[in-house]
Design an enzyme around this catalytic site. Structure first.
Site: not given
Length: 169
Positions: A11, A71, A143
């Site tokens: 992420d 992502e 996160d």
């Protein structure tokens, strides 16, 4: 007998880049590790990107994943913040690619849909589903949780991604 595949989910963020490692064998998921790589906000951009690179490179070296998932960046109203996030995302894609791993990308809504069943949801829903899908999962902060969700999304979609890449290539 099913092969076990180790996946790193990433992420990306300039301040905090979450990472999560899972293993998948058939339909089963197993938590391996998760955490966050941070950069020093008082440093210049290039130094911060180096911190993210070095931290992620250590994770990839230590845990030896087979595949990576990152992502996709969403664009917000602050163009400068979006650009900096894009640079952090570049690091998140570069590190596993340099290690020879295939890297897949997933939109935030696809990640949420894979984990909680719908494309829109709250962070608490993701945390709850992570604990249901992998009861031994440990994560500190959003996160690391998001990175685990990205890895799970990839575990669910990796077969169709390979087929799409083969058809495109």
């Amino acid at each position: 007998m099913q092969n076990t595949i180790r996946i790193v989910g990433i992420d990306p963020g300039l301040r905090r880049t979450g990472w999560g490692i899972i293993e998948t064998s058939g339909n089963s998921l197993r938590f391996v590790a998760s955490g966050t790589v941070t950069s020093d906000g008082d440093m210049d951009l290039a130094s911060r990107l180096c911190q993210l690179h070095d931290g992620l490179a250590e994770i990839v070296h230590s845990y030896k994943p087979d595949e990576a998932a990152v992502e996709q960046t969403f664009v917000n109203k602050d163009a400068v913040a979006t650009l900096k996030l894009g640079q952090a995302r570049g690091i998140a894609m570069l590190v596993p690619a340099r290690a020879g791993l295939p890297v897949s990308e997933y939109a935030p809504n696809a990640v949420k849909k894979a984990v909680i069943g719908v494309g829109h949801g709250e962070k608490q829903q993701i945390h709850m589903m992570l604990k249901i899908l992998m009861p031994k999962a440990e994560f500190k902060g959003n996160d690391a949780a998001d990175a685990l969700a990205i890895a799970i999304c990839h575990a669910h979609n990796r077969g169709s991604n390979r087929m799409r890449q083969a058809l495109a290539g």
